[in-house]
Design a protein around this motif. Structure first.
Motif, short mmCIF file in Angstrom:
data_model
loop_
_atom_site.label_atom_id
_atom_site.label_comp_id
_atom_site.label_asym_id
_atom_site.label_seq_id
_atom_site.Cartn_x
_atom_site.Cartn_y
_atom_site.Cartn_z
N MET A 83 0.82 -1.20 0.00
CA MET A 83 0.00 0.00 0.00
C MET A 83 0.86 1.26 0.00
O MET A 83 0.59 2.24 -0.71
N THR A 84 1.94 1.21 0.80
CA THR A 84 2.86 2.36 0.85
C THR A 84 3.48 2.62 -0.51
O THR A 84 3.52 3.76 -0.99
N LEU A 85 4.00 1.56 -1.15
CA LEU A 85 4.62 1.72 -2.47
C LEU A 85 3.61 2.19 -3.50
O LEU A 85 3.93 3.03 -4.36
N ALA A 86 2.39 1.68 -3.41
CA ALA A 86 1.36 2.10 -4.35
C ALA A 86 1.04 3.59 -4.17
O ALA A 86 0.86 4.33 -5.15
N VAL A 87 0.97 4.03 -2.92
CA VAL A 87 0.70 5.45 -2.64
C VAL A 87 1.81 6.32 -3.21
O VAL A 87 1.56 7.36 -3.84
N LEU A 106 18.82 11.92 -6.43
CA LEU A 106 19.23 11.30 -5.17
C LEU A 106 18.27 11.69 -4.05
O LEU A 106 17.90 10.85 -3.21
N ILE A 107 17.87 12.98 -4.04
CA ILE A 107 16.90 13.41 -3.04
C ILE A 107 15.60 12.63 -3.16
O ILE A 107 15.04 12.14 -2.17
N GLY A 108 15.10 12.48 -4.41
CA GLY A 108 13.86 11.73 -4.62
C GLY A 108 13.96 10.29 -4.19
O GLY A 108 13.06 9.76 -3.53
N LEU A 109 15.08 9.64 -4.54
CA LEU A 109 15.27 8.23 -4.18
C LEU A 109 15.33 8.05 -2.67
O LEU A 109 14.68 7.16 -2.10
N SER A 121 10.76 7.31 3.34
CA SER A 121 9.31 7.32 3.54
C SER A 121 8.78 5.91 3.74
O SER A 121 7.93 5.68 4.60
N VAL A 122 9.29 4.97 2.93
CA VAL A 122 8.86 3.57 3.08
C VAL A 122 9.19 3.06 4.48
O VAL A 122 8.36 2.40 5.14
N LEU A 123 10.40 3.34 4.95
CA LEU A 123 10.80 2.88 6.28
C LEU A 123 9.90 3.47 7.37
O LEU A 123 9.43 2.75 8.26
N PHE A 124 9.68 4.78 7.28
CA PHE A 124 8.84 5.41 8.27
C PHE A 124 7.39 4.94 8.17
O PHE A 124 6.71 4.77 9.18
N ILE A 158 7.25 1.57 9.90
CA ILE A 158 7.32 1.70 11.36
C ILE A 158 6.00 2.23 11.90
O ILE A 158 5.44 1.69 12.87
N SER A 159 5.48 3.31 11.26
CA SER A 159 4.23 3.89 11.74
C SER A 159 3.06 2.94 11.54
O SER A 159 2.16 2.86 12.38
N THR A 160 3.07 2.19 10.42
CA THR A 160 2.00 1.23 10.17
C THR A 160 2.00 0.13 11.23
O THR A 160 0.95 -0.27 11.73
#
Length: 449
Positions: free
Chosen positions: A1-5, A156-159, A165-168, A171-173
């Motif tokens: 879901m995170t990757l899709a978002v 590099l910033i985008g990657l 974001s995925v890691l956070f 963790i939050s999920t």
């Protein structure tokens, strides 16, 4: 879901940004490049001998340049164009003194950003005149040369933004989903009849409140289940006792030669126990219908004094038998709005309890008072009172203060439970109070409508 978002957000962000470039930035970029091309034209026309050297230097500063005379002579300066797709009519128009707006006229495509499209048609063109010849000069910025390092930097910033974001998100999920998983497991345990749950309630957010409410619900379900089991047990006991008596005395009457008086006595016991079963079944049906909301209330306005006096008249023979004094302190101006039949059950039960529990020669008082928003009715007696430890349970089904005496009287222990339910159906409240040696009182509060 995170990757899709992230993927969907990136696509939508690109489309919106590309739309903004085509609508707003592309005409501005075209005008800016025309201004730069005009400056190149002015320098070349002032110093025609240095044209070739000047254009090579301009290319090293970050521009892709194409020069042609329209007759086969052409030169590229800087990085080569990916496609030489320039229309001959465009070249002829520039050589005729026109200005080519290839950047502004580049086709609008959702997934193609014209700023990075390295083709000859995506340029601006102006006429350059030397003393002996005319040239069409086409140019555009060399994006790789001008923004190569920045492109890597922003990529590099985008990657890193996506990875972090995925890691956070993970963790939050986990922080959000883990307590919900526990609640799901707790739901399964409750469905299996296990109400002894312990959920963490340290969180102060909505999930913490949900866990706290879930614990409260679990305790209430446990209490209801225990009440149900106790109710079934009490009903079984209340039914079994008279049935046993009826069966035993019926067998005696059928199998033995008995004197007439003894036979009449056993028959009267069977009749009394049958009557007790009949009363019990009726009260159980009434309580069940009241609790399930099946009893339709036929509400209307009626005077309270006449209503309670009718109940007192029904009880008159019992009052006279025990020489009890009944005092009614009810203003005739007070009117109630409710179901006359059901509220009659309330006064009959309360008066009946008082008559059955106080010694002969005592008194009972019914008084009423009209307040601004409600009416208070008190039924008080001057009996011996009830110990305080019994008061919280008086409205429970089958609860008896003196179990042996109550069972012998034929009472079912459901009267006060029915009274409380009827009062609640009228949006009212009922409370019990008592003082040993002085008496007991029941306070009914009904809304004034």
């Amino acid at each position: 879901m995170t990757l899709a978002v992230i993927l969907v957000s990136s696509i939508l962000g690109f489309l919106v940004s590309n739309y903004y470039y085509h609508i707003k930035l592309k005409p501005y970029n075209d005008d800016k490049l025309i201004s730069i091309a005009e400056q190149m034209k002015d320098f070349i026309e002032a110093e025609p001998a240095d044209m070739d050297r000047y254009l090579r230097n301009a290319a090293t500063l970050g521009y892709e340049i194409y020069v042609t005379d329209g007759q086969g002579e052409s030169h590229d300066y800087g990085r080569s164009f990916r496609e030489h797709d320039l229309d001959n009519q465009a070249v002829a128009a520039v050589l005729g003194g026109g200005v080519y707006h290839g950047v502004a006229q580049f086709p609008n495509k959702p997934f193609i950003t014209g700023f990075f499209e390295n083709r000859l048609s995506n340029t601006v063109g102006v006429l350059v005149q030397s003393p002996d010849k005319k040239y069409a000069l086409f140019m555009r910025p060399d994006v790789l040369l001008q923004f190569g390092e920045l492109r890597t930097f922003f990529a590099l910033i985008g990657l890193l933004t996506v990875i972090i974001s995925v890691l956070f998100f993970l963790i939050s999920t986990r922080y959000l989903v883990k307590p919900i998983t526990r609640l799901t497991e707790a739901t399964k345990r409750i469905a299996q009849g296990n109400y002894n749950l312990r959920l963490p309630k340290r969180r102060r957010d909505e999930i913490g409140q949900l866990a706290e409410h879930f614990m409260t619900m679990s305790k209430e379900l446990e209490r209801v289940d225990q009440s149900r089991q106790q109710f079934v047990s009490n009903v079984s006991h209340e039914i079994q006792s008279p049935l046993t008596s009826i069966q035993g005395f019926a067998n005696v009457l059928a199998e033995q030669e008995l004197p007439k008086e003894e036979r009449k006595h056993y028959a009267s016991i069977i009749e009394a126990e049958s009557r007790h079963l009949s009363v019990l079944s009726k009260q159980l049906l009434m309580l069940s219908s009241l609790e399930q909301g099946e009893e339709a209330l036929n509400k209307k306005h009626f005077p309270l004094y006449k209503h309670i006096r009718q109940a007192a008249q029904v009880m008159q023979w019992q009052l006279e038998e025990k020489e009890l004094l009944l005092k009614l302190s009810i203003p005739e101006s007070i009117t109630l709005y409710g179901d006359e039949v059901l509220l009659q059950q309330v006064w009959m039960n309360l008066l009946g309890n008082a008559v059955n529990h106080i010694p002969p020669g005592r008194s009972i008082e019914v008084r009423a008072e009209q307040m601004q928003s409600h009416i208070i009715i008190v039924v008080a007696d001057t009996g011996d009172g009830i110990p305080s430890e019994h008061l919280p349970f008086l409205f429970d089904r089958f609860y008896r203060v003196d179990r042996a005496r109550e069972r012998a009287s034929g009472r079912t222990g459901l009267g006060l439970a029915i009274v409380k339910k009827i009062v609640q159906l009228h949006d009212g409240e009922i409370e019990a109070g008592s003082s040993l040696g002085e008496g007991t009182w029941f306070t009914v509060k009904l809304p004034q409508l």
